[in-house]
Motif scaffolding. Structure first.
Motif, PDB file in Angstrom:
ATOM      1  N   ASP A 287       1.740   6.668  -3.468  1.00 34.82           N
ATOM      2  CA  ASP A 287       2.141   6.010  -2.348  1.00 34.82           C
ATOM      3  C   ASP A 287       3.637   7.078  -1.673  1.00 34.82           C
ATOM      4  OD1 ASP A 287       0.137   4.698  -0.900  1.00 34.82           O
ATOM      5  OD2 ASP A 287       0.499   2.932  -2.236  1.00 34.82           O
ATOM      6  N   LYS A 288       4.274   6.714  -0.375  1.00 34.14           N
ATOM      7  CA  LYS A 288       5.048   6.995  -0.363  1.00 34.14           C
ATOM      8  C   LYS A 288       6.241   6.459  -0.720  1.00 34.14           C
ATOM      9  CE  LYS A 288       5.045   8.758   4.223  1.00 34.14           C
ATOM     10  NZ  LYS A 288       6.283   8.183   5.956  1.00 34.14           N
TER      11      LYS A 288
ATOM     12  N   ASP B 168       6.588  -6.877  -2.799  1.00 30.90           N
ATOM     13  CA  ASP B 168       5.237  -8.468  -1.639  1.00 30.90           C
ATOM     14  C   ASP B 168       5.474  -8.809  -3.904  1.00 30.90           C
ATOM     15  OD1 ASP B 168       6.006  -7.921  -0.130  1.00 30.90           O
ATOM     16  OD2 ASP B 168       3.882  -6.050   0.383  1.00 30.90           O
TER      17      ASP B 168
ATOM     18  N   SER C   9       8.784   4.448  -0.104  1.00 37.69           N
ATOM     19  CA  SER C   9       9.320   3.393   0.409  1.00 37.69           C
ATOM     20  C   SER C   9       7.923   2.003   0.458  1.00 37.69           C
ATOM     21  CB  SER C   9       9.431   3.357   2.459  1.00 37.69           C
ATOM     22  OG  SER C   9       8.947   3.804   2.458  1.00 37.69           O
ATOM     23  N   GLU C  10       6.622   3.187   0.695  1.00 36.78           N
ATOM     24  CA  GLU C  10       5.669   1.858   0.611  1.00 36.78           C
ATOM     25  C   GLU C  10       5.495   1.615  -0.943  1.00 36.78           C
ATOM     26  OE1 GLU C  10       2.163  -0.344   1.793  1.00 36.78           O
ATOM     27  OE2 GLU C  10       3.880   1.196   2.681  1.00 36.78           O
ATOM     28  N   THR C  11       5.761   2.320  -2.063  1.00 35.85           N
ATOM     29  CA  THR C  11       6.230   1.890  -3.349  1.00 35.85           C
ATOM     30  C   THR C  11       6.904   0.638  -3.297  1.00 35.85           C
ATOM     31  OG1 THR C  11       5.215   3.708  -3.755  1.00 35.85           O
ATOM     32  CG2 THR C  11       5.879   1.959  -6.162  1.00 35.85           C
ATOM     33  N   ARG C  12       8.091   0.921  -3.241  1.00 35.39           N
ATOM     34  CA  ARG C  12       9.081  -0.800  -2.910  1.00 35.39           C
ATOM     35  C   ARG C  12       8.460  -1.413  -2.654  1.00 35.39           C
ATOM     36  NH1 ARG C  12      12.350   3.878  -2.523  1.00 35.39           N
ATOM     37  NH2 ARG C  12      12.351   4.142  -0.394  1.00 35.39           N
ATOM     38  N   ARG C  13       7.810  -1.228  -1.514  1.00 35.36           N
ATOM     39  CA  ARG C  13       7.646  -2.760  -0.443  1.00 35.36           C
ATOM     40  C   ARG C  13       6.424  -3.081  -1.551  1.00 35.36           C
ATOM     41  NH1 ARG C  13       3.300  -4.574   1.994  1.00 35.36           N
ATOM     42  NH2 ARG C  13       2.182  -2.388   1.650  1.00 35.36           N
ATOM     43  N   LYS C  14       5.712  -2.811  -1.869  1.00 32.65           N
ATOM     44  CA  LYS C  14       4.419  -3.494  -2.852  1.00 32.65           C
ATOM     45  C   LYS C  14       5.441  -3.548  -4.152  1.00 32.65           C
ATOM     46  CE  LYS C  14       0.637  -0.247  -1.719  1.00 32.65           C
ATOM     47  NZ  LYS C  14      -0.558   0.308  -2.210  1.00 32.65           N
TER      48      LYS C  14
ATOM     49  N   ILE D 295       1.567  -0.185  -9.882  1.00 38.36           N
ATOM     50  CA  ILE D 295       1.853   0.438  -8.589  1.00 38.36           C
ATOM     51  C   ILE D 295       2.568   1.860  -8.486  1.00 38.36           C
ATOM     52  CG2 ILE D 295       3.844  -0.502  -6.768  1.00 38.36           C
ATOM     53  CD1 ILE D 295       2.607  -3.085  -7.214  1.00 38.36           C
TER      54      ILE D 295
END
Length: 75
Positions: free
Chosen positions: A21-22, A32, A24-29, A16
């Motif tokens: 990715d941005k 998850d 914030s998107e990386t942190r969300r992934k 990841i």
């Protein structure tokens, strides 16, 4: 099994982190994937506890049967 889960988690996080990715998107992934891994681990622990409880029950029943047979033999 612990090393396998650790290796899986590290591989997922590294995969990841190197994805384009941005932040914030990386942190969300990562969050998850962490939740998914935690759920899988909890399921594994629950399954092991269930199997252990069944084994204890089987041993207790076997011991009770053995004790009954021993008492019958002594009479």
């Amino acid at each position: 099994m612990n090393k396998l889960l650790t290796g899986l988690a590290v591989g997922v996080v590294l995969g990841i982190l190197f994805a384009p990715d941005k932040g914030s998107e990386t942190r969300r992934k990562i969050a998850d994937q962490g939740r998914d891994l935690k759920d899988k681990f909890n399921d594994l622990v629950d399954d092991l506890v269930h199997k252990f409880d069944e084994a204890v029950e089987d041993v207790a029943e076997g011991a009770e049967d053995f004790a009954d047979k021993a008492k019958a033999t002594m009479r």
